[in-house]
Design an enzyme around this catalytic site. Structure first.
Site, PDB file in Angstrom:
ATOM      1  N   HIS A  57      34.315  43.301  47.940  1.00 13.01           N
ATOM      2  CA  HIS A  57      34.203  42.219  46.954  1.00 13.01           C
ATOM      3  C   HIS A  57      35.582  41.735  46.535  1.00 13.01           C
ATOM      4  O   HIS A  57      36.312  42.424  45.837  1.00 13.01           O
ATOM      5  CB  HIS A  57      33.429  42.683  45.715  1.00 13.01           C
ATOM      6  CG  HIS A  57      33.119  41.562  44.776  1.00 13.01           C
ATOM      7  ND1 HIS A  57      31.846  41.061  44.606  1.00 13.01           N
ATOM      8  CD2 HIS A  57      33.908  40.815  43.975  1.00 13.01           C
ATOM      9  CE1 HIS A  57      31.873  40.074  43.737  1.00 13.01           C
ATOM     10  NE2 HIS A  57      33.129  39.896  43.338  1.00 13.01           N
ATOM     11  N   HIS A  59      38.218  37.904  45.910  1.00 17.44           N
ATOM     12  CA  HIS A  59      38.331  36.441  45.749  1.00 17.44           C
ATOM     13  C   HIS A  59      39.669  35.995  46.326  1.00 17.44           C
ATOM     14  O   HIS A  59      40.671  35.929  45.619  1.00 17.44           O
ATOM     15  CB  HIS A  59      38.216  36.042  44.272  1.00 17.44           C
ATOM     16  CG  HIS A  59      36.868  36.309  43.708  1.00 17.44           C
ATOM     17  ND1 HIS A  59      35.871  35.354  43.657  1.00 17.44           N
ATOM     18  CD2 HIS A  59      36.312  37.436  43.218  1.00 17.44           C
ATOM     19  CE1 HIS A  59      34.780  35.891  43.143  1.00 17.44           C
ATOM     20  NE2 HIS A  59      35.023  37.145  42.868  1.00 17.44           N
ATOM     21  N   GLN A 152      30.546  29.140  42.119  1.00 16.99           N
ATOM     22  CA  GLN A 152      31.155  29.796  40.961  1.00 16.99           C
ATOM     23  C   GLN A 152      30.741  29.171  39.627  1.00 16.99           C
ATOM     24  O   GLN A 152      30.651  29.859  38.616  1.00 16.99           O
ATOM     25  CB  GLN A 152      32.680  29.739  41.110  1.00 16.99           C
ATOM     26  CG  GLN A 152      33.441  30.437  40.009  1.00 16.99           C
ATOM     27  CD  GLN A 152      34.677  31.165  40.521  1.00 16.99           C
ATOM     28  OE1 GLN A 152      35.063  31.066  41.674  1.00 16.99           O
ATOM     29  NE2 GLN A 152      35.313  31.908  39.648  1.00 16.99           N
ATOM     30  N   HIS A 210      27.129  37.540  42.730  1.00 15.37           N
ATOM     31  CA  HIS A 210      27.601  38.005  41.440  1.00 15.37           C
ATOM     32  C   HIS A 210      26.358  38.084  40.559  1.00 15.37           C
ATOM     33  O   HIS A 210      25.710  37.060  40.320  1.00 15.37           O
ATOM     34  CB  HIS A 210      28.598  37.022  40.843  1.00 15.37           C
ATOM     35  CG  HIS A 210      29.955  37.069  41.465  1.00 15.37           C
ATOM     36  ND1 HIS A 210      30.180  36.720  42.763  1.00 15.37           N
ATOM     37  CD2 HIS A 210      31.152  37.464  40.949  1.00 15.37           C
ATOM     38  CE1 HIS A 210      31.473  36.879  43.026  1.00 15.37           C
ATOM     39  NE2 HIS A 210      32.082  37.336  41.945  1.00 15.37           N
ATOM     40  N   GLU A 213      26.969  39.946  35.621  1.00 14.37           N
ATOM     41  CA  GLU A 213      28.322  40.331  35.188  1.00 14.37           C
ATOM     42  C   GLU A 213      28.430  39.991  33.707  1.00 14.37           C
ATOM     43  O   GLU A 213      29.005  38.983  33.299  1.00 14.37           O
ATOM     44  CB  GLU A 213      29.402  39.612  35.999  1.00 14.37           C
ATOM     45  CG  GLU A 213      30.802  40.176  35.693  1.00 14.37           C
ATOM     46  CD  GLU A 213      31.917  39.493  36.460  1.00 14.37           C
ATOM     47  OE1 GLU A 213      31.636  38.520  37.187  1.00 14.37           O
ATOM     48  OE2 GLU A 213      33.071  39.935  36.329  1.00 14.37           O
ATOM     49  N   ASP A 309      37.982  42.966  43.799  1.00 15.95           N
ATOM     50  CA  ASP A 309      37.611  41.750  43.074  1.00 15.95           C
ATOM     51  C   ASP A 309      38.797  40.787  42.908  1.00 15.95           C
ATOM     52  O   ASP A 309      38.741  39.658  43.369  1.00 15.95           O
ATOM     53  CB  ASP A 309      37.009  42.096  41.705  1.00 15.95           C
ATOM     54  CG  ASP A 309      36.145  40.971  41.130  1.00 15.95           C
ATOM     55  OD1 ASP A 309      35.967  39.941  41.812  1.00 15.95           O
ATOM     56  OD2 ASP A 309      35.655  41.119  40.001  1.00 15.95           O
ATOM     57  N   TRP A 315      41.987  36.119  36.367  1.00 15.82           N
ATOM     58  CA  TRP A 315      41.205  37.155  35.680  1.00 15.82           C
ATOM     59  C   TRP A 315      41.951  38.477  35.565  1.00 15.82           C
ATOM     60  O   TRP A 315      41.576  39.343  34.781  1.00 15.82           O
ATOM     61  CB  TRP A 315      39.877  37.389  36.418  1.00 15.82           C
ATOM     62  CG  TRP A 315      39.014  36.179  36.380  1.00 15.82           C
ATOM     63  CD1 TRP A 315      38.131  35.849  35.394  1.00 15.82           C
ATOM     64  CD2 TRP A 315      38.972  35.113  37.345  1.00 15.82           C
ATOM     65  NE1 TRP A 315      37.542  34.642  35.695  1.00 15.82           N
ATOM     66  CE2 TRP A 315      38.029  34.176  36.880  1.00 15.82           C
ATOM     67  CE3 TRP A 315      39.623  34.863  38.562  1.00 15.82           C
ATOM     68  CZ2 TRP A 315      37.733  33.008  37.584  1.00 15.82           C
ATOM     69  CZ3 TRP A 315      39.331  33.711  39.248  1.00 15.82           C
ATOM     70  CH2 TRP A 315      38.401  32.791  38.763  1.00 15.82           C
TER      71      TRP A 315
END
Ligand SMILES: [Zn+2]
Length: 424
Positions: A57, A59, A152, A210, A213, A309, A315
């Site tokens: 996982h 991005h 997203q 996702h 979350e 992630d 983030w």
């Protein structure tokens, strides 16, 4: 002609003094004292040799964008999403490719040779999709990059997301993504899961959403995901990522939910570094950890992987592509400190994600691809403790990265000595 013989390796399953014979980029023997000569040889010196790390996982469209156009002040998930929205109009394909390739270099040096990356498809230009398809092609000789079409901003909440997602799949993106808890209502979340699962089932694609979350214990989209996986016969092809609401759910409800996931063949991916920093942000004290119920799922036989992630993005300002750091955080957050549980944490960044991604020829047995890593550690538990250098990273029988083991030279009271943090 990628032939190679590795001498005297320790394997993650406890076997020691093992040689690995490679011919034409494939493993042909894994056993003690293989009698061959005249081949390129690597001496593992008793160190741990394992299959490459796998990140289930990630991005990659946002990686290494930290500080652009500004830093996330609150450090929260929602400010991160807003920040990504500010950055998107300024993205260029070249910048996306450059950042991703730089990260892939880091990954290779850390023995991370397979990554499943979500890619945001809400930008109608699909710049990130084009960029990461190009990256997937460029890195293919040394790293397996699997792409997930990720709406997203919400499949139903964002205009054109449904069309864009179908375009992205037509362009060659591998996996169908989703984000049901971010849709406007619970009903829209459930509807997005139905649409996406049916779309994937018709095309024989995998699904990785996702999912939940959130710290909201009533965010129960994983139940709907398991329902559609079961209904559509998608066992083994559907994954719920994050599942953080499960941390806060009613225990009786979870006692029903986990067997449903097991029956539906749904896998789970926790992202310990991100979950521990982003969840529980609305709590005073005590603060929830927010990671999903990893040991409980593993005990039922649900495949669980740990993902990275984020690395240096809106983030998360930390990270270096080290899956041992990810596994170490998972170990701590889930209190998985028994010998067996520590081995499970190692599996959660190697074997389990390889299974979830459906990697072909992954492993160390004869017939597998000659892809492996030799670490400056004796066994998986020492590897988790030290997060040591990857002495050799081998892909298809060829050494593609080497790092010298660091040894500190101390000089105390005129007594020179060396320190490497290993016992014995
Ligand atoms: Zn994610």
């Amino acid at each position: 002609m990628n032939d190679l013989i590795v001498r005297n390796a320790s394997l993650a399953d406890g076997r020691r003094h093992i040689d690995i014979l490679v011919r034409d980029g494939k493993i042909v023997a894994t056993e003690p004292a293989i009698a061959v000569t005249g081949m390129p040889e690597l001496d593992a010196g008793g160190d741990l040799l394992c299959s490459p790390f796998v990140d289930a996982h990630f991005h990659m469209d946002a990686v290494l964008s930290y500080g652009q156009p500004r830093v996330n002040q609150s450090g929260t998930l929602l400010e991160g999403i807003a920040l990504w929205g500010e950055l998107k109009p300024h993205l260029t394909q070249q910048a996306l490719v450059d950042r991703a390739l730089q990260y892939c270099d880091w990954a290779v040096a850390k023995g991370l040779l397979a990554i499943r990356s979500h890619v945001d498809i809400c930008d109608p230009r699909l710049l990130a999709v084009e960029a990461l398809l190009e990256v997937r092609k460029q890195v293919a000789p040394y790293l397996d990059l699997q792409l997930v079409a990720f709406p997203q901003d919400g499949l139903l909440r964002s205009a054109d997301a449904w069309t864009n997602l179908q375009r992205a799949i037509a362009m060659g993106v591998d996996v169908v993504g989703g984000i049901p808890h971010f849709e406007r209502t619970m009903q829209d979340g459930a509807e997005s899961i139905r649409l996406l699962c049916e779309f994937a089932a018709e095309r024989g694609l995998m699904v990785d959403m996702h999912c939940d979350e959130s710290d909201d214990p009533m965010s129960r989209h994983i139940e709907t995901l398991a329902y559609h996986a079961q209904r559509l016969g998608m066992q083994g092809r559907v994954t719920g990522s994050h599942l953080t609401s499960m941390h806060s759910m009613d225990n009786y409800y979870v006692s029903k939910l986990l067997p449903l996931m097991k029956e539906a063949g749904v896998a789970a991916i926790a992202n310990p570094l991100i979950n521990i920093t982003l969840q529980g942000r609305h709590d005073h004290y005590p603060k929830r950890r927010g990671m999903t119920r990893v040991p409980e799922m593993l005990a039922l036989g649900i495949p669980v992987a740990f993902g990275h992630d984020c690395v240096m993005d809106p983030w998360y300002s930390m990270g270096a592509g080290d899956m041992l750091e990810v596994a170490s955080m998972g170990l701590h957050v889930a209190q998985m400190t028994s010998q067996a549980a520590m081995h499970q944490c190692f599996d959660a960044v190697t074997r389990n994600p390889a299974q979830i991604l459906g990697l072909q020829g992954y492993g160390l047995e004869p017939g597998c691809q000659a892809d492996f890593v030799i670490l400056d550690a004796r066994d998986p538990i020492e590897a988790l403790r030290l997060r040591p250098v990857r002495r050799y990273v081998v892909r298809r029988g060829r050494v593609i990265s080497q790092t010298a083991a660091p040894i500190a030279q101390l000089s105390l009271d005129g007594r020179p000595q060396s320190v490497n943090f290993r016992l014995g």
